[in-house]
Design an enzyme around this catalytic site. Structure first.
Site, PDB file in Angstrom:
ATOM      1  N   HIS A   1      35.628  24.226  14.852  1.00 47.80           N
ATOM      2  CA  HIS A   1      35.791  25.613  14.404  1.00 47.80           C
ATOM      3  C   HIS A   1      37.197  26.115  14.744  1.00 47.80           C
ATOM      4  O   HIS A   1      37.380  27.208  15.266  1.00 47.80           O
ATOM      5  CB  HIS A   1      34.691  26.511  14.970  1.00 47.80           C
ATOM      6  CG  HIS A   1      33.377  26.255  14.312  1.00 47.80           C
ATOM      7  ND1 HIS A   1      32.582  25.195  14.689  1.00 47.80           N
ATOM      8  CD2 HIS A   1      32.744  26.884  13.296  1.00 47.80           C
ATOM      9  CE1 HIS A   1      31.496  25.189  13.928  1.00 47.80           C
ATOM     10  NE2 HIS A   1      31.575  26.200  13.062  1.00 47.80           N
TER      11      HIS A   1
ATOM     12  N   CYS B   1      43.891  20.907  -2.276  1.00 45.07           N
ATOM     13  CA  CYS B   1      44.138  20.613  -0.854  1.00 45.07           C
ATOM     14  C   CYS B   1      45.452  21.197  -0.351  1.00 45.07           C
ATOM     15  O   CYS B   1      45.527  21.659   0.782  1.00 45.07           O
ATOM     16  CB  CYS B   1      44.136  19.106  -0.613  1.00 45.07           C
ATOM     17  SG  CYS B   1      42.511  18.369  -0.776  1.00 45.07           S
TER      18      CYS B   1
ATOM     19  N   GLU C   1      36.660  12.282   6.837  1.00 47.87           N
ATOM     20  CA  GLU C   1      36.905  13.637   6.354  1.00 47.87           C
ATOM     21  C   GLU C   1      35.790  14.082   5.404  1.00 47.87           C
ATOM     22  O   GLU C   1      35.474  15.258   5.309  1.00 47.87           O
ATOM     23  CB  GLU C   1      38.258  13.707   5.649  1.00 47.87           C
ATOM     24  CG  GLU C   1      38.685  15.108   5.305  1.00 47.87           C
ATOM     25  CD  GLU C   1      40.079  15.154   4.737  1.00 47.87           C
ATOM     26  OE1 GLU C   1      41.013  15.468   5.493  1.00 47.87           O
ATOM     27  OE2 GLU C   1      40.235  14.865   3.524  1.00 47.87           O
TER      28      GLU C   1
END
Length: 183
Positions: free
Chosen positions: A67, A23, A135
């Site tokens: 996006h 991450c 998430e």
């Protein structure tokens, strides 16, 4: 009474300073679900807390992250240059783009949007209760109204690229929030 509205976006980020090497060292993305919980002390003339149509600016806000690369403003200048060079849709934000960071950011911004929403149908004391950001399918973060005390930024610390702003129906809602945030 509580109502809930769900929004979705697909986004990319790096979450610096976290435990996971994957991450913190790699650009990656998620399919996010954002749940907005709103309360009121009474129902309007349509027997609603508020009409969901009044959340159009919230939809526009969340869609601004779709996006989009969410760029933490603490990133290096080298990465910022790269991101802006190769991405048209960039949201530069004052929090690390973790689920918790998003939850707090959305809580703050949606609260500002609701404060600037005109109610004309006998709504009661409409307030944002919490924002939940999923998430992954198995994990989410939720920021509650009392978590607004954790906010150490303001709307002027948030930057949406021109490509995002061009897609807004108009930017009056954003400019209105920025003007009121100066006070």
């Amino acid at each position: 009474m509580v109502i809930r509205k769900l929004f979705k976006f697909e986004g990319a980020h790096i979450v610096r300073n976290c435990s996971s090497h994957r991450c913190r060292e790699n650009i990656h993305g998620h399919s996010y679900i954002v749940e907005v919980f709103i309360t009121s002390d009474k129902l309007d003339r349509g027997y609603m807390v508020m009409d969901f149509v009044l959340l159009d600016k919230v939809k526009e806000l969340v869609d601004s992250f779709d996006h989009t690369y969410s760029l933490w403003q603490e990133e290096s200048d080298e990465l910022k240059t790269f991101v802006y060079k190769y991405n048209r849709r960039v949201a530069e934000i004052p929090v690390s783009p973790s689920a918790e960071g998003y939850a707090l950011l959305f809580l703050y911004l949606i609260d500002k949007i609701l404060q600037n929403t005109e109610h004309k149908n006998g709504e009661g004391n409409v307030q944002l209760s919490s924002v939940r950001v999923h998430e992954t399918a198995t994990g989410y973060a939720e920021a509650f109204r009392e978590d607004l005390k954790l906010v150490n930024f303001n709307v002027h610390n948030i930057r949406f690229s021109e490509a995002i702003r061009e897609e807004w129906k108009n930017d009056q809602w954003w400019e209105g929030i920025k003007i009121k945030d100066k006070n």
